[in-house]
Design a protein around this motif. Structure first.
Motif, PDB file in Angstrom:
ATOM      1  N   PRO A  76       0.790  -1.236   0.000  1.00 29.98           N
ATOM      2  CA  PRO A  76       0.000   0.000   0.000  1.00 29.98           C
ATOM      3  C   PRO A  76       0.824   1.289   0.000  1.00 29.98           C
ATOM      4  N   ALA A  77       2.055   1.237   0.476  1.00 29.36           N
ATOM      5  CA  ALA A  77       2.866   2.451   0.553  1.00 29.36           C
ATOM      6  C   ALA A  77       3.880   2.551  -0.576  1.00 29.36           C
ATOM      7  N   ALA A  78       3.881   1.583  -1.465  1.00 30.00           N
ATOM      8  CA  ALA A  78       4.921   1.522  -2.483  1.00 30.00           C
ATOM      9  C   ALA A  78       4.591   2.338  -3.727  1.00 30.00           C
ATOM     10  N   ARG A  79       5.653   2.762  -4.389  1.00 36.56           N
ATOM     11  CA  ARG A  79       5.550   3.282  -5.742  1.00 36.56           C
ATOM     12  C   ARG A  79       5.747   2.085  -6.666  1.00 36.56           C
ATOM     13  N   PHE A  80       5.227   2.185  -7.866  1.00 33.82           N
ATOM     14  CA  PHE A  80       5.302   1.064  -8.792  1.00 33.82           C
ATOM     15  C   PHE A  80       5.986   1.482 -10.087  1.00 33.82           C
ATOM     16  N   TYR A  99      -2.688   0.301 -19.496  1.00 33.79           N
ATOM     17  CA  TYR A  99      -1.901   1.013 -18.488  1.00 33.79           C
ATOM     18  C   TYR A  99      -2.742   2.041 -17.732  1.00 33.79           C
ATOM     19  N   ASP A 100      -3.751   2.621 -18.390  1.00 34.12           N
ATOM     20  CA  ASP A 100      -4.686   3.505 -17.682  1.00 34.12           C
ATOM     21  C   ASP A 100      -5.455   2.711 -16.635  1.00 34.12           C
ATOM     22  N   GLN A 101      -5.861   1.514 -17.008  1.00 35.83           N
ATOM     23  CA  GLN A 101      -6.584   0.642 -16.078  1.00 35.83           C
ATOM     24  C   GLN A 101      -5.696   0.273 -14.887  1.00 35.83           C
ATOM     25  N   GLN A 107      -4.372   2.973  -7.842  1.00 34.08           N
ATOM     26  CA  GLN A 107      -4.778   4.211  -7.179  1.00 34.08           C
ATOM     27  C   GLN A 107      -3.620   5.195  -7.060  1.00 34.08           C
ATOM     28  N   ARG A 108      -2.955   5.413  -8.165  1.00 37.80           N
ATOM     29  CA  ARG A 108      -1.861   6.368  -8.194  1.00 37.80           C
ATOM     30  C   ARG A 108      -2.299   7.579  -9.009  1.00 37.80           C
ATOM     31  N   LYS A 109      -2.268   8.749  -8.377  1.00 37.47           N
ATOM     32  CA  LYS A 109      -2.702   9.972  -9.053  1.00 37.47           C
ATOM     33  C   LYS A 109      -1.693  10.410 -10.103  1.00 37.47           C
ATOM     34  N   LYS A 110      -0.418  10.309  -9.748  1.00 44.65           N
ATOM     35  CA  LYS A 110       0.632  10.694 -10.688  1.00 44.65           C
ATOM     36  C   LYS A 110       1.176   9.445 -11.351  1.00 44.65           C
ATOM     37  N   ALA A 111       1.184   9.475 -12.667  1.00 46.54           N
ATOM     38  CA  ALA A 111       1.752   8.351 -13.405  1.00 46.54           C
ATOM     39  C   ALA A 111       2.270   8.876 -14.733  1.00 46.54           C
ATOM     40  N   SER A 112       3.314   8.260 -15.198  1.00 45.60           N
ATOM     41  CA  SER A 112       3.877   8.615 -16.496  1.00 45.60           C
ATOM     42  C   SER A 112       3.958   7.365 -17.343  1.00 45.60           C
ATOM     43  N   LEU A 113       3.562   7.499 -18.589  1.00 41.78           N
ATOM     44  CA  LEU A 113       3.718   6.414 -19.542  1.00 41.78           C
ATOM     45  C   LEU A 113       4.883   6.787 -20.439  1.00 41.78           C
ATOM     46  N   ILE A 114       5.915   5.985 -20.402  1.00 38.58           N
ATOM     47  CA  ILE A 114       7.094   6.229 -21.218  1.00 38.58           C
ATOM     48  C   ILE A 114       7.184   5.099 -22.229  1.00 38.58           C
TER      49      ILE A 114
END
Length: 191
Positions: A76-80, A99-101, A107-114
Motif C-alpha cells: 500500500p505504501a509503495a511506488r510502482f 496502463y490507464d486501467q 490508485q496512483r494519481k501521478k503516473a507517467s507512460l514512457i
C-alpha cells in the motif's frame, strides 16, 4: 430499483463443483489461487509488506486486473514501476489503455507512460517482418543490427521438413554461427 437475480447457469455450477472437488483434494489451480489470494487479503488483510517502498512489475501485459488489486493490497505504501510490451502478450489481447486501467487499480494519481521504441533483440529485417502481424501502429526502431530477411519455407511432409531443417542448420554452421536454435510451438513439434 428492482434487481432480478437469476439462478446460476449450468456452467457456473460446473465450475463451482470442479473447484470444490479440487479443494477437497488440496489442489488449487492458478486461476483459483488468484481469487483466493484476493479474498484472503480483503478478509484478513496483511501488514507484512507495508515497509516496501518500491515494486517493479515486469511483463505487465501478462497480469490480470485482479492481480494488480493484489499488488495494491500487498504494497500500500509503495511506488510502482510497471514494465511491459503489448506486442508480447501471451495470454490476452491488450492495448495501451491497459496502463490507464493499471493506474486506476493501483490508485496512483501521478503516473507517467514512457514508450521505449528501440529494439535491441533482433535485426531490422526480423523486426520489420514481425510488425506486419501486430494490430497497433508501432514506431519501433532497430538498434543498428542487420541480418538476412526472414523466409517462409514449407514442406509436403515431415521427411521433407526434416531435410529442410537439416539444410538450414548446415547453412548456419557454414556461416560460422556459434549457436543455432530451432523454436517450435509445442514439445511434440520439437521432437
Amino acid at each position: 430499483e428492482d434487481i432480478a437475480v437469476s439462478a446460476p447457469s449450468e456452467d457456473i455450477k460446473k465450475i463451482c463443483a470442479y473447484t470444490a472437488e479440487n479443494l477437497e483434494e488440496s489442489c488449487l489451480h492458478y486461476d483459483d489461487a488468484i481469487a483466493a489470494a484476493y479474498l484472503a487479503l480483503k478478509l484478513a488483510g496483511i501488514s507484512e509488506y507495508r515497509h516496501i517502498r518500491h515494486v517493479v512489475i515486469d511483463e505487465a501485459q501478462d497480469y490480470y486486473p485482479l492481480q494488480y488489486e493484489i499488488f495494491r493490497l500487498l504494497f500500500p505504501a509503495a511506488r510502482f514501476t510497471v514494465l511491459g510490451d503489448m506486442n508480447q502478450t501471451i495470454i490476452k489481447k491488450e492495448d495501451l489503455s491497459f496502463y490507464d486501467q493499471v493506474q486506476t487499480i493501483l490508485q496512483r494519481k501521478k503516473a507517467s507512460l514512457i514508450t521505449l521504441n528501440k529494439s535491441f533483440r533482433c535485426t531490422g529485417e526480423i523486426l520489420n517482418y514481425s510488425l506486419q502481424f501486430t494490430d497497433q501502429s508501432c514506431e519501433i526502431e532497430c538498434f543498428n543490427r542487420r541480418g538476412d530477411s526472414p523466409k517462409i519455407l514449407t514442406a509436403d511432409d515431415s521427411e521433407g521438413l526434416a531435410e529442410m531443417i537439416d539444410a538450414e542448420v548446415n547453412l548456419c554452421r557454414q556461416k560460422g554461427f556459434q549457436s543455432i536454435a530451432l523454436i517450435c510451438k509445442t514439445a511434440a513439434n520439437c521432437e
